[in-house]
Design a protein around this motif. Structure first.
Motif, short mmCIF file in Angstrom:
data_model
loop_
_atom_site.label_atom_id
_atom_site.label_comp_id
_atom_site.label_asym_id
_atom_site.label_seq_id
_atom_site.Cartn_x
_atom_site.Cartn_y
_atom_site.Cartn_z
N LEU A 9 0.83 -1.21 0.00
CA LEU A 9 0.00 0.00 0.00
C LEU A 9 0.86 1.26 0.00
N PHE A 10 1.91 1.26 0.80
CA PHE A 10 2.81 2.41 0.87
C PHE A 10 3.49 2.63 -0.49
N ALA A 11 3.98 1.57 -1.10
CA ALA A 11 4.63 1.66 -2.41
C ALA A 11 3.64 2.18 -3.46
N SER A 12 2.40 1.71 -3.42
CA SER A 12 1.38 2.17 -4.36
C SER A 12 1.09 3.65 -4.18
N LEU A 13 1.02 4.08 -2.93
CA LEU A 13 0.77 5.49 -2.64
C LEU A 13 1.87 6.36 -3.23
N ILE A 14 3.11 5.96 -3.05
CA ILE A 14 4.24 6.72 -3.59
C ILE A 14 4.19 6.71 -5.12
N LEU A 15 3.95 5.57 -5.71
CA LEU A 15 3.92 5.46 -7.16
C LEU A 15 2.83 6.34 -7.77
N PHE A 16 1.65 6.29 -7.24
CA PHE A 16 0.54 7.04 -7.82
C PHE A 16 0.55 8.52 -7.47
N SER A 17 1.28 8.92 -6.43
CA SER A 17 1.34 10.34 -6.10
C SER A 17 2.38 11.05 -6.95
N CYS A 18 3.19 10.33 -7.68
CA CYS A 18 4.25 10.92 -8.50
C CYS A 18 3.96 10.75 -9.98
N THR A 19 2.75 10.97 -10.40
CA THR A 19 2.41 10.78 -11.80
C THR A 19 2.92 11.95 -12.63
N LYS A 20 3.18 11.72 -13.89
CA LYS A 20 3.66 12.73 -14.83
C LYS A 20 2.53 13.65 -15.27
N ASP A 21 1.28 13.32 -14.91
CA ASP A 21 0.13 14.11 -15.34
C ASP A 21 0.01 15.44 -14.64
N GLU A 22 0.67 15.62 -13.51
CA GLU A 22 0.55 16.87 -12.77
C GLU A 22 1.32 17.97 -13.48
N PHE A 23 0.78 19.19 -13.40
CA PHE A 23 1.48 20.34 -13.97
C PHE A 23 2.47 20.84 -12.94
N LYS A 24 3.75 20.89 -13.32
CA LYS A 24 4.80 21.37 -12.44
C LYS A 24 5.77 22.19 -13.27
N LEU A 25 6.41 23.18 -12.64
CA LEU A 25 7.48 23.90 -13.29
C LEU A 25 8.78 23.50 -12.62
N GLU A 26 9.42 22.51 -13.19
CA GLU A 26 10.70 22.07 -12.66
C GLU A 26 11.81 22.60 -13.57
N GLU A 27 13.01 22.09 -13.44
CA GLU A 27 14.19 22.66 -14.08
C GLU A 27 14.03 22.96 -15.57
N ASP A 29 11.10 22.57 -17.39
CA ASP A 29 9.71 22.77 -17.75
C ASP A 29 9.43 24.25 -18.06
N TYR A 30 8.39 24.48 -18.84
CA TYR A 30 7.95 25.86 -19.08
C TYR A 30 6.49 25.86 -19.51
N LEU A 31 5.90 27.04 -19.41
CA LEU A 31 4.56 27.29 -19.92
C LEU A 31 4.65 28.53 -20.80
N GLN A 117 1.09 26.46 -24.31
CA GLN A 117 2.03 25.38 -24.63
C GLN A 117 2.76 25.02 -23.34
N TYR A 118 2.70 23.76 -22.98
CA TYR A 118 3.34 23.29 -21.75
C TYR A 118 4.35 22.21 -22.09
N PHE A 119 5.59 22.39 -21.61
CA PHE A 119 6.64 21.41 -21.79
C PHE A 119 6.99 20.85 -20.41
N ASP A 120 6.85 19.54 -20.24
CA ASP A 120 7.05 18.93 -18.92
C ASP A 120 8.44 18.32 -18.76
N GLY A 121 9.37 18.74 -19.60
CA GLY A 121 10.72 18.19 -19.54
C GLY A 121 10.93 17.06 -20.54
#
Length: 156
Positions: A9-27, A29-31, A117-121
């Motif tokens: 359950l813990f591993a599943s929680l970590i896996l599903f909370s880190c999906t690529k579908d979320e919008f983030k501005l990391e190193e 990334d850009y909008l 336009q969104y680039f996620d890396g």
């Protein structure tokens, strides 16, 4: 047995909370967001590129989707960056389900078109949105109004 279930359950929680579908501005990334119009005189383009460090203004008077986007080298002020960052923060999560799509009939009646336009890396996603909010899905109406408002403030 219970320990294995807890670990699973813990591993599943970590896996599903880190999906690529979320919008983030990391190193990397850009909008890119803003408004353009193909049928006007003068400067018909107000596009902005925000990444995790700076906000850049376009260096074009016209824009046609698919063409190279050009931006000025000097970043805009920190206060404009903060304003633009709200455009990123408020992207409707429903857009995840509508990658590479137009909404409404952008430009059909010679009105402004919202460009995103969104680039996620790794992948680039692009949307064109009609400024006629009557032609948009309900989830997109507040964001469309917000983009128009932000672009107007950034142009000042």
């Amino acid at each position: 047995m219970m320990k294995n279930i807890t670990i699973l359950l813990f591993a599943s929680l970590i896996l599903f909370s880190c999906t690529k579908d979320e919008f983030k501005l990391e190193e990397n990334d850009y909008l890119i967001f803003g408004i353009y119009n193909g049928f006007c005189m003068g400067n018909c383009t107000s596009l902005f590129k925000i990444d995790n460090l700076q906000l850049l203004e376009d260096n074009m008077s016209t824009f046609v989707p698919g063409e190279e986007l050009l931006f000025k080298e000097d970043p805009l002020s920190d206060s404009k960056y903060e304003l633009a960052y709200t455009a990123f923060e408020e992207i409707p999560q429903e857009l995840k389900n509508h990658m590479d799509k137009s909404f409404g009939c952008p430009g059909c009646v010679d009105q402004d078109i919202i460009y995103l336009q969104y680039f996620d890396g790794a992948d680039t996603y692009e949307w064109q949105v009609d400024t006629d909010t009557d032609a948009l899905p309900e989830f997109l109406v507040p964001y469309t109004k917000k983009i128009v408002e932000i672009v107007d403030q950034l142009k000042d």
